[in-house]
Design a protein around this motif. Sequence first.
Motif, PDB file in Angstrom:
ATOM      1  N   PHE A 102      -5.936  -5.085  -9.491  1.00 53.35           N
ATOM      2  CA  PHE A 102      -7.090  -4.600  -9.007  1.00 53.35           C
ATOM      3  C   PHE A 102      -6.979  -2.957  -8.493  1.00 53.35           C
ATOM      4  O   PHE A 102      -7.677  -2.435  -7.917  1.00 53.35           O
ATOM      5  CB  PHE A 102      -7.690  -5.304  -7.984  1.00 53.35           C
ATOM      6  N   SER A 103      -5.751  -2.283  -8.853  1.00 50.63           N
ATOM      7  CA  SER A 103      -5.364  -1.005  -8.516  1.00 50.63           C
ATOM      8  C   SER A 103      -5.120   0.010  -9.843  1.00 50.63           C
ATOM      9  O   SER A 103      -4.712  -0.569 -10.652  1.00 50.63           O
ATOM     10  CB  SER A 103      -4.071  -1.095  -7.681  1.00 50.63           C
ATOM     11  N   HIS A 104      -5.188   1.168  -9.468  1.00 54.66           N
ATOM     12  CA  HIS A 104      -4.867   2.108 -10.269  1.00 54.66           C
ATOM     13  C   HIS A 104      -3.682   2.750  -9.797  1.00 54.66           C
ATOM     14  O   HIS A 104      -3.580   3.124  -8.851  1.00 54.66           O
ATOM     15  CB  HIS A 104      -5.916   3.066 -10.498  1.00 54.66           C
ATOM     16  N   LYS A 105      -2.594   2.875 -10.614  1.00 52.48           N
ATOM     17  CA  LYS A 105      -1.469   3.378 -10.400  1.00 52.48           C
ATOM     18  C   LYS A 105      -1.333   5.080 -10.682  1.00 52.48           C
ATOM     19  O   LYS A 105      -1.257   5.352 -11.673  1.00 52.48           O
ATOM     20  CB  LYS A 105      -0.329   2.724 -10.857  1.00 52.48           C
ATOM     21  N   LYS A 106      -1.535   5.733  -9.442  1.00 47.12           N
ATOM     22  CA  LYS A 106      -1.797   7.159  -9.916  1.00 47.12           C
ATOM     23  C   LYS A 106      -0.535   7.981  -9.620  1.00 47.12           C
ATOM     24  O   LYS A 106       0.143   7.650  -8.852  1.00 47.12           O
ATOM     25  CB  LYS A 106      -2.878   7.586  -8.875  1.00 47.12           C
ATOM     26  N   ALA A 107      -0.039   8.712 -10.650  1.00 47.14           N
ATOM     27  CA  ALA A 107       1.131   9.517 -10.822  1.00 47.14           C
ATOM     28  C   ALA A 107       0.916  10.841  -9.997  1.00 47.14           C
ATOM     29  O   ALA A 107      -0.140  11.733 -10.256  1.00 47.14           O
ATOM     30  CB  ALA A 107       1.683   9.713 -12.161  1.00 47.14           C
ATOM     31  N   VAL A 108       1.983  11.031  -9.008  1.00 41.36           N
ATOM     32  CA  VAL A 108       1.792  12.212  -8.085  1.00 41.36           C
ATOM     33  C   VAL A 108       3.128  13.135  -8.192  1.00 41.36           C
ATOM     34  O   VAL A 108       4.045  12.519  -7.898  1.00 41.36           O
ATOM     35  CB  VAL A 108       1.394  11.965  -6.729  1.00 41.36           C
ATOM     36  N   MET A 129       0.699  -1.231  -0.089  1.00 38.87           N
ATOM     37  CA  MET A 129      -0.011  -0.032  -0.026  1.00 38.87           C
ATOM     38  C   MET A 129       0.747   1.132   0.035  1.00 38.87           C
ATOM     39  O   MET A 129       0.425   2.404  -0.311  1.00 38.87           O
ATOM     40  CB  MET A 129      -0.933  -0.127   1.111  1.00 38.87           C
ATOM     41  N   LYS A 130       2.013   1.295   0.537  1.00 44.06           N
ATOM     42  CA  LYS A 130       2.995   2.468   0.312  1.00 44.06           C
ATOM     43  C   LYS A 130       3.051   2.792  -1.016  1.00 44.06           C
ATOM     44  O   LYS A 130       3.373   2.163  -1.828  1.00 44.06           O
ATOM     45  CB  LYS A 130       4.309   1.968   1.260  1.00 44.06           C
ATOM     46  N   PRO A 131       3.149   4.275  -1.124  1.00 42.96           N
ATOM     47  CA  PRO A 131       3.504   4.762  -2.290  1.00 42.96           C
ATOM     48  C   PRO A 131       4.923   4.502  -2.881  1.00 42.96           C
ATOM     49  O   PRO A 131       5.698   4.490  -2.148  1.00 42.96           O
ATOM     50  CB  PRO A 131       3.315   6.375  -2.099  1.00 42.96           C
ATOM     51  N   GLU A 132       4.896   4.416  -4.143  1.00 47.57           N
ATOM     52  CA  GLU A 132       6.569   3.894  -4.455  1.00 47.57           C
ATOM     53  C   GLU A 132       7.274   5.430  -5.160  1.00 47.57           C
ATOM     54  O   GLU A 132       6.570   6.272  -5.580  1.00 47.57           O
ATOM     55  CB  GLU A 132       6.378   3.111  -5.765  1.00 47.57           C
ATOM     56  N   SER A 176       9.406  16.496  -6.151  1.00 47.87           N
ATOM     57  CA  SER A 176       9.451  15.088  -5.668  1.00 47.87           C
ATOM     58  C   SER A 176       7.923  14.597  -6.556  1.00 47.87           C
ATOM     59  O   SER A 176       7.400  15.019  -6.595  1.00 47.87           O
ATOM     60  CB  SER A 176       9.492  14.900  -4.248  1.00 47.87           C
ATOM     61  N   ALA A 177       8.125  13.202  -6.533  1.00 47.66           N
ATOM     62  CA  ALA A 177       7.327  12.174  -7.108  1.00 47.66           C
ATOM     63  C   ALA A 177       6.956  11.197  -6.481  1.00 47.66           C
ATOM     64  O   ALA A 177       8.055  10.374  -5.916  1.00 47.66           O
ATOM     65  CB  ALA A 177       7.485  11.954  -8.660  1.00 47.66           C
ATOM     66  N   GLU A 178       5.821  10.382  -6.739  1.00 48.89           N
ATOM     67  CA  GLU A 178       5.573   9.116  -6.116  1.00 48.89           C
ATOM     68  C   GLU A 178       4.409   8.503  -7.021  1.00 48.89           C
ATOM     69  O   GLU A 178       3.919   9.056  -7.642  1.00 48.89           O
ATOM     70  CB  GLU A 178       5.488   9.181  -4.693  1.00 48.89           C
ATOM     71  N   ILE A 179       4.262   7.239  -6.785  1.00 52.24           N
ATOM     72  CA  ILE A 179       3.228   6.379  -7.439  1.00 52.24           C
ATOM     73  C   ILE A 179       2.192   5.990  -6.571  1.00 52.24           C
ATOM     74  O   ILE A 179       2.743   4.974  -5.499  1.00 52.24           O
ATOM     75  CB  ILE A 179       3.674   5.134  -8.388  1.00 52.24           C
ATOM     76  N   VAL A 180       1.010   6.209  -6.433  1.00 51.83           N
ATOM     77  CA  VAL A 180       0.056   5.810  -5.357  1.00 51.83           C
ATOM     78  C   VAL A 180      -0.975   4.837  -5.920  1.00 51.83           C
ATOM     79  O   VAL A 180      -1.508   5.014  -7.069  1.00 51.83           O
ATOM     80  CB  VAL A 180      -0.500   7.181  -4.802  1.00 51.83           C
TER      81      VAL A 180
END
Length: 583
Positions: A532-538, A187-190, A202-206
């Motif tokens: 079953f997840s959406h990889k959201k770019a933040v 569950m942790k953002p990448e 900075s950026a992460e994948i949620v």
Amino acid sequence: MWSLPFHPVTDTNQVLWWCREIFAAQTEALPIMRSLCVEPFQNISVVDTGARRAFTHCSSWKTNHKHEAVLSFPLSSPFRKSLCICLSSSANLPVMMEEKKQTFDANEADLLVKELNESFRTRKTKSYEWRVSQLKSIEKMVVEREKDISEALYKDLSKPEYEAFVSEIAMVKSSCEEALKELKQWMKPEKAKTSMATYPSSAEIVSEPLGAVLVISTWNYPFSLSVKPVIGAITAGNAVALKPSEIAPATSSLLSKLFEEYLDRSAVRVVEGGVLETTALLEQKWDKIFYTGSPRVGRIVMTAAAKHLTPVVLELGGKCPAVIDSDVDLQVTVRRIIAGKWQLNNGQACISVDYIITTKEFAPKLIDALRKGIEEFFGTDLMESKDISRIVSSNHFSRLESLMDNYKVFNKIVVGGQRNQKNLKIAPTIFLDVPGDSQLMQEEIFGPLLPIITVENVEDSIDLINSKPKPLTAYLFTNNEKLKNNFVQSVSSGGMVINDTVLHVTVSSLPFGGVGESGMGSYHGKFSFDAFSHKKAVLYRSFSGDASVRYPPYTPEKQKLIRAVMNGGIFDIILALMGWSRD
């Protein structure tokens, strides 16, 4: 007029059961029954009033609509007789009529999706605590109801208790244990790298849940192939509806009861039924559909999903080849082939060995070893073995029987061939060099029949495999390193195992899924969570570092600087800031 395959019976209860099943499949209420007329067939006769009384006890309806229906069942006998049921409106029946049980239709499906979406919008399914509670409940369910699960699998498939535990119960427990252990990390953002163009940033994948998802499972592993995708949906934080297969009714019914008892009904639901119920579900807008089954139905699912632009995971099948070189340890190879064919639901598995390719010279040794191995594992009387699953239904039995009796292959049997229609048993059966255009080599077998195709050189097997649609799994047995490398690089398949069969599905760090005709998407372990997840770019930025170079007016100086920034060269950036350039 409806026509269904029908086999000779000696009991009118079986006739009446067929009638009830067909009428239950209709979406509109049928008229009440005035009379039941059964034409005698073989040595059977039915008394009209007794049959009517028995039938109306099973299925009775009220309606004001006039209607007449005739159901015709072709018989598997030398004489084609028929069972005719005549229905018409009448107010003078001397029996008590009851309402027909309501069918799960599009309106019910629409309400289900709304309820699941409402539950999802409360955000409770997104919480770590809810996901863990549901996973622990599934784990508890499997432990406490293991006996019930095994019994249901035996009713549906005569699946040996050992097989039921290893391939169904233990697989689900293992998936739960891994998810509970790894969920917090999943569950942790990448963290993601950023570029000079966004400095400072900075950026992460949620990973975020999709919403309300639908899982349509299949009958050959009706427990594990139902629950494992549901585990993936829950770990990702979704609300989920499961449609188990009606071809495994005991397991389907049990899943409905167990989910009701152990899981959060507001977010996890089971819908039982057949084609009509599945069609009603597919008409709805889901956030993802996960389907396990045949390529034919996979196309139907994908077409329905396209209407709403719903993404899909399709776990399909195909003809999984096993190439056997002559330099192998023959005893070990044979044991692993048997394990990957007849120990897998008697060949009723999407990853079971569908056909073997070996050299003409080696084939006799291989066949002899397979014959001895089959006797060692299952005994000399294969029809009495308790360690072989039965064929799931009479329809599938007839399909396999048709493959065996085809005029192109019936004389190619070298091992087995025994069958028992009453018990739905077919022995492990091996064919040698059946024609490539035979049905046996054109369609997925999904049963205990195993063709062996011979080639001059084992390397020729690669072209033969590549001439067919891409399989779900490809197997190779060899000690030749060059052949191994060539096989891995040249054969396209969903998965691949060298010197064994099927064990790749137990490795959760490997994705399980198909390619081309054998499917799309994958799951198992974290791949289930990702499915079953959406990889959201933040992207995160502060209010500092707001360079004027990105805004008009676009001067030559700004153009030099932006080129330097976009090209990523620090020396060019320094030159541009000083008003210089390389030119």
